[in-house]
Design a protein around this motif. Structure first.
Motif, mmCIF file in Angstrom:
data_model
loop_
_atom_site.group_PDB
_atom_site.id
_atom_site.type_symbol
_atom_site.label_atom_id
_atom_site.label_comp_id
_atom_site.label_asym_id
_atom_site.label_seq_id
_atom_site.Cartn_x
_atom_site.Cartn_y
_atom_site.Cartn_z
ATOM 1 N N GLU A 44 83.833 12.004 11.400
ATOM 2 C CA GLU A 44 83.647 10.990 10.348
ATOM 3 C C GLU A 44 83.649 9.576 10.924
ATOM 4 O O GLU A 44 82.901 8.719 10.470
ATOM 5 C CB GLU A 44 84.745 11.131 9.292
ATOM 6 C CG GLU A 44 84.838 12.543 8.747
ATOM 7 C CD GLU A 44 85.045 12.639 7.249
ATOM 8 O OE1 GLU A 44 84.380 13.474 6.645
ATOM 9 O OE2 GLU A 44 85.859 11.876 6.717
ATOM 10 N N ALA A 45 84.495 9.374 11.932
ATOM 11 C CA ALA A 45 84.606 8.026 12.491
ATOM 12 C C ALA A 45 83.289 7.554 13.107
ATOM 13 O O ALA A 45 83.015 6.355 13.160
ATOM 14 C CB ALA A 45 85.714 7.989 13.548
ATOM 15 N N ARG A 46 82.459 8.509 13.556
ATOM 16 C CA ARG A 46 81.284 8.122 14.349
ATOM 17 C C ARG A 46 80.208 7.364 13.564
ATOM 18 O O ARG A 46 79.344 6.729 14.156
ATOM 19 C CB ARG A 46 80.680 9.356 15.033
ATOM 20 C CG ARG A 46 79.599 9.023 16.060
ATOM 21 C CD ARG A 46 80.138 8.153 17.173
ATOM 22 N NE ARG A 46 79.142 7.590 18.060
ATOM 23 C CZ ARG A 46 78.408 6.511 17.769
ATOM 24 N NH1 ARG A 46 78.514 5.893 16.602
ATOM 25 N NH2 ARG A 46 77.553 6.055 18.665
ATOM 26 N N ILE A 47 80.273 7.431 12.222
ATOM 27 C CA ILE A 47 79.254 6.701 11.447
ATOM 28 C C ILE A 47 79.453 5.191 11.526
ATOM 29 O O ILE A 47 78.495 4.407 11.443
ATOM 30 C CB ILE A 47 79.251 7.143 9.954
ATOM 31 C CG1 ILE A 47 78.116 6.474 9.173
ATOM 32 C CG2 ILE A 47 80.569 6.872 9.254
ATOM 33 C CD1 ILE A 47 76.736 6.747 9.665
ATOM 34 N N PRO A 85 80.172 2.703 13.753
ATOM 35 C CA PRO A 85 79.442 1.757 14.613
ATOM 36 C C PRO A 85 77.958 1.651 14.249
ATOM 37 O O PRO A 85 77.233 0.842 14.815
ATOM 38 C CB PRO A 85 79.598 2.369 16.022
ATOM 39 C CG PRO A 85 80.803 3.246 15.933
ATOM 40 C CD PRO A 85 80.761 3.806 14.534
ATOM 41 N N ILE A 86 77.505 2.483 13.308
ATOM 42 C CA ILE A 86 76.081 2.500 12.959
ATOM 43 C C ILE A 86 75.808 1.761 11.650
ATOM 44 O O ILE A 86 74.981 0.854 11.599
ATOM 45 C CB ILE A 86 75.565 3.953 12.854
ATOM 46 C CG1 ILE A 86 75.680 4.664 14.215
ATOM 47 C CG2 ILE A 86 74.128 3.979 12.350
ATOM 48 C CD1 ILE A 86 75.392 6.151 14.175
#
Lengths: 595, 595
Positions: free
Chosen positions: A429-432, A434-435
């Motif tokens: 979930e955290a990876r969204i 920076p986008i």
């Protein structure tokens, strides 16, 4: 627990003195008790309704069925509850049905929701943000027509910016608006992608705040206007289909509980949009929502990182494995892993990132409250500072919580990689973050290429003044002197690097000036969080002596985490400034064919 | 493409001179042509059989049905093909049915398989590694009884180490072995978890190489023995159930195509194990396989990172978005994103990590070949060096490919977060590698606490000698001089930090000495890869002038990537050594109650 109530109280009331906001007329009906009640209510909803759905919503993704996105059934009562209890418009005026709640407190409550179940938190947030655009820039007619049902949770609000050919480059959107015979009403045509809550079956209508270009208007960003484009037009008490078709749904690595839509607008020539404010000013209006949303994304990332941290902390306190390095006797029982220095390092890393980020985000929230209620120079200073801090408050937590959730996975070892624990979900979930709401690269350009330089560098000057104030106050305590000196020295290096880069800009070498803007943002982020830790450390130091035992532990933890941050994180600035001042422009000179 | 054939050729034949291995008797039947044939065969299987299943195997995970794990149907012909074509035992002797292929070439082929579809590659690798244990340490009877069907792909081999209460702390395993009346045959009882390919329906038998403690043996690691514990006992041409029950299957964030089993051994008192080698020497035997597996994990991580890099590179070359910073005219067409410095930075980061890691891993593979065929001092030096490099070769790629796959996601932006592209899968798959085959923390302790100090630091000395040789050779070229000086200076800092830490060890401050071993490993990893880049840069520089155009681009890319690594990665050592030499022991002093 998925967050630390004690830490949130510390941040809000011991570090930030949020109670002081109640001296302003707008917030005068509030007090510490009412703030606590708000936070308790948030914890109730988070714990009872959102958290139980965390894994479920990840496993049972929304699906597009017969042109309509179906979300998890458990989400429906949450959306209803959030509307009924006034969470969508809590910060707005009494005459709008709001509660005139400080953003600081509302964001703290949001943080609790997000830490419990990120996907479940976005529905009411999106409605609040988009309704705020209508109430700020729209006509009374638009306000009356759309906002009440958005506040109540009956309708969903969204922000519809991105298009297939215009993601980071918003000026290239091609969604068009053609005037009709009715003033302020336009025919809209285009495609929008990645629209969060862009369609779902929990609300009877979806209200898109959409960017489009009025035909014949100026080229590029200057020709962008803002429209309300509902899925269904409310007309004479009825809802008329407005030709906004859900053309697709995006399945994703995480953040799966939230429906992300691809919308096709006006493909049958039947989509009407209502102009918000003046033509061609849409992008500047949208920046109000984007700036709010950027703080919110920072908070989302922090919340996910916080939940992962507490999950890994609980595991480390319970899991026996190995022995202390000094213990050579294999017959001795294994120790819990929290006693290994390397595990403590991974936990301190997480704690320093998430509590440092939370401090910054609540600080920014308070600035936003001050901008709302203050006048003159105080307001202007707060405005400029918030403007400068926004790319950092968005990007530092976003980037670092990818790493801190990774550390949470690592603390659990093999178990952390399995779906038996939630840390792998937090990692996905955290990876969204920076986008969305502008990639980290975009925020680097925003910080170095704009925020540092505008108004003759006044925002940066205010930042340095505020950091200096904290350092001056901290240096009254001898024990904090080494941290002050360290920060002072590091600030000096950062200022030198800034001077070097501005020198390039002065010589017109724009590409070189901005080539490493992302690294500059990283450097600035680390320093900003170090400042926030000094601020927290100062309060902890003051309160430590007179505290009862549990609080002593809490304050000791704060001081140790400040130490961790200065020892392990702030040192990274050394390497960053070295690179930033290098003359080797390899990322510019590298050719596409050489890859 | 999912990897660069050109780069693999460069590494194998231009940098490493793998052909020189054919001068040894063991490899004498091989030549460049036979090596190329092997690599082409690998590419054929990878492209035609493995790659097409990449997404499928991720979406349709293995399931435990009626006590048996069912894997993807498409995996069955691959396992058969890998056995039939001799991939399991390719490196073994002719008299064993092997091909006496150098490990360097076999690992290069493995890299191709892994880059195409990591999960699909592990079945034959596990069989090869475990069969290698039997052939090296087991009796001829065990060899004859078990290995042929493992080679052919009819049976699956595994390594069964981890237990619910003994993950990183192997000495605490509790699986027991009780002698029976037959010599070398023991009754086994225990639980094993996280066993890769620990059960599946593509092979008729599973052969576990399992660690257990013989009752009454020494306590701790010294009492561990190695057994062959098959799922079914081959007896007189029949397969008899051996009471190895698949008690569970682990579902995971990535690496989903591989079945990971929880085994219950001897719960009905019916599991027999066959002792491999001598009693109580199991851990030292297992280290043969573990060391192989560690190189392989480094290679797995690199392969996944490589596939992600090439996916994001292809996207960056095609996707138009935004304009160059110097282009202010919004009517100009958008440029492809590969023209943005920040995107090139993210691509160079990936390229530098994956090609630098591949260089190190093939270098280690060649060391392993030399150990096999050399004698005397050369063999000893290679042995010590490989021993020292193993924790780095495992951990640097594992840690860094989590970040490089993250950069791949970032290059694709929103698209990268969706399941429409494979980068999100690579990101999930990469995350296992810092965990299995020893966590990064364990490898830090191995490097600093053991490898640096054993034999009076001889291994470290050899490392510095080898790096110095490369630097001496590189400095013959004036253009490389700055890189040599930079590496020399950085090495000096690392040696100083090493001296400081060894000083702590000398004073008996073991806990302080090892508290930051993970950071020490990180520092050592960066320097090692910088060395590998200098080596590559040297070759590229030599060949650049006489190369034809495509090759000129290739060599220019190598040189630019070396520059990138020195500018952006090697500088990180500055911050690391600063921390490593600090006297603040916050990770030791931090108390469990303070969190």
């Amino acid at each position: 627990m998925f967050y630390s109530k004690r830490d949130l109280q510390f941040q809000l009331f011991e570090v930030l003195d949020s109670e002081s906001l109640t001296k302003y007329e707008y917030f005068q009906d509030h007090n510490r008790e009412s703030f606590d009640m708000v936070l308790e209510a948030a914890e109730g909803i988070a714990t009872k309704m959102m958290l139980p759905l965390l894994t479920e919503m990840d496993r049972k993704e929304p699906q597009l069925v017969d042109g309509k996105i179906r979300i998890h059934e458990g989400m429906k009562p949450i959306i209803k509850k959030m509307g009924e209890d006034g969470w969508v418009n809590a910060a707005f005026r009494y005459d709008e049905g709001g509660q005139q709640l400080p953003t600081t407190i509302l964001n703290a409550a949001g943080f609790i929701f997000q830490a419990a179940n990120y996907s479940s938190s976005i529905f009411s947030f999106m409605s609040g943000g988009s309704a705020n655009l209508i109430r700020t820039f729209g006509s009374q007619e638009l306000i009356d027509r759309f906002t009440p049902d958005m506040y109540s949770g009956k309708w969903q609000g969204t922000m519809a910016l991105t298009e297939p050919d215009a993601g980071s480059s918003l000026s290239d959107i091609s969604t068009s608006a053609e005037p009709t015979e009715t003033e302020g009403v336009y025919k809209i045509k285009g495609q929008k992608i990645y629209i969060s809550a862009g369609d779902h079956d929990a609300c009877e209508n979806i209200v898109h705040l959409m960017l489009a270009k009025i035909k014949g208007g100026p080229i590029g960003a200057k020709g962008i206007s803002l429209f309300v484009v509902p899925q269904k037009r409310p007309e004479n008490g009825e809802l008329i289909d407005n030709d906004v078709i859900t053309a697709g749904i995006f399945h994703k690595m995480g953040y799966k509980g939230a429906p992300i839509a691809h919308l096709s607008i006006g493909s049958n020539d039947g989509a009407l949009g209502y102009l918000v404010g003046e033509p061609h000013k849409g992008l500047s209006y949208m920046f109000q929502l984007m700036n709010e949303a950027r703080i919110s994304v920072g908070l989302n990332a922090t919340a996910i990182g916080t939940a992962a941290y507490h999950t890994s902390l609980a595991y480390a306190k319970e899991r026996p494995q190995g022995r202390k390095i000094s213990e050579k006797d294999p017959t001795m029982p294994q120790t819990t892993i929290i006693n290994h220095a390397d595990v403590k390092r991974m936990l301190l890393f997480q704690k320093s990132v998430v509590e440092g980020s939370l401090a910054l985000l609540l600080y920014c929230s308070k600035l936003s409250d001050l901008i709302h209620v203050e006048e003159g120079e105080t307001k202007e200073r707060a405005s400029l500072l918030l403007d400068l801090l926004t790319p950092i408050a968005k990007s530092y937590p976003s980037e670092m919580c990818c790493l801190s959730t990774s550390a949470a996975v690592q603390v659990l070892g093999g178990a952390g990689y399995t779906t038996d624990f939630t840390v792998e979900q937090y990692y996905r979930e955290a990876r969204i973050h920076p986008i969305h709401e502008g990639t980290t690269g975009i925020h680097g350009l925003d910080l170095l290429g704009r925020k540092i330089t505008i108004h003759n560098g006044k925002a940066a000057q205010i930042f340095f003044e505020e950091v200096s104030k904290t350092m001056a106050k901290a240096s009254e305590n001898e024990d904090l002197q080494p941290f002050v000196e360290n920060l002072q020295k590091t600030l000096g290096k950062a200022q030198q690097a800034t001077g070097y880069l501005l020198g390039l800009a002065g010589k017109g070498e724009t590409e070189k000036f901005l080539a490493d803007a992302t690294l500059y943002l990283e450097m600035f982020g680390i320093i900003t969080i170090a400042w926030q830790w000094l601020n927290q450390g100062m309060v902890a130091k003051e309160k430590l002596n007179d505290a009862h035992e549990a609080d002593q532990n809490f304050y000791q933890g704060k001081l140790a985490t400040m130490r961790y941050f200065y020892e392990y994180e702030l040192v990274k600035v050394d390497s960053l400034v070295k690179r930033l001042q290098s003359t080797d422009s390899v990322t510019i000179e590298m050719q596409s064919d050489w890859f």
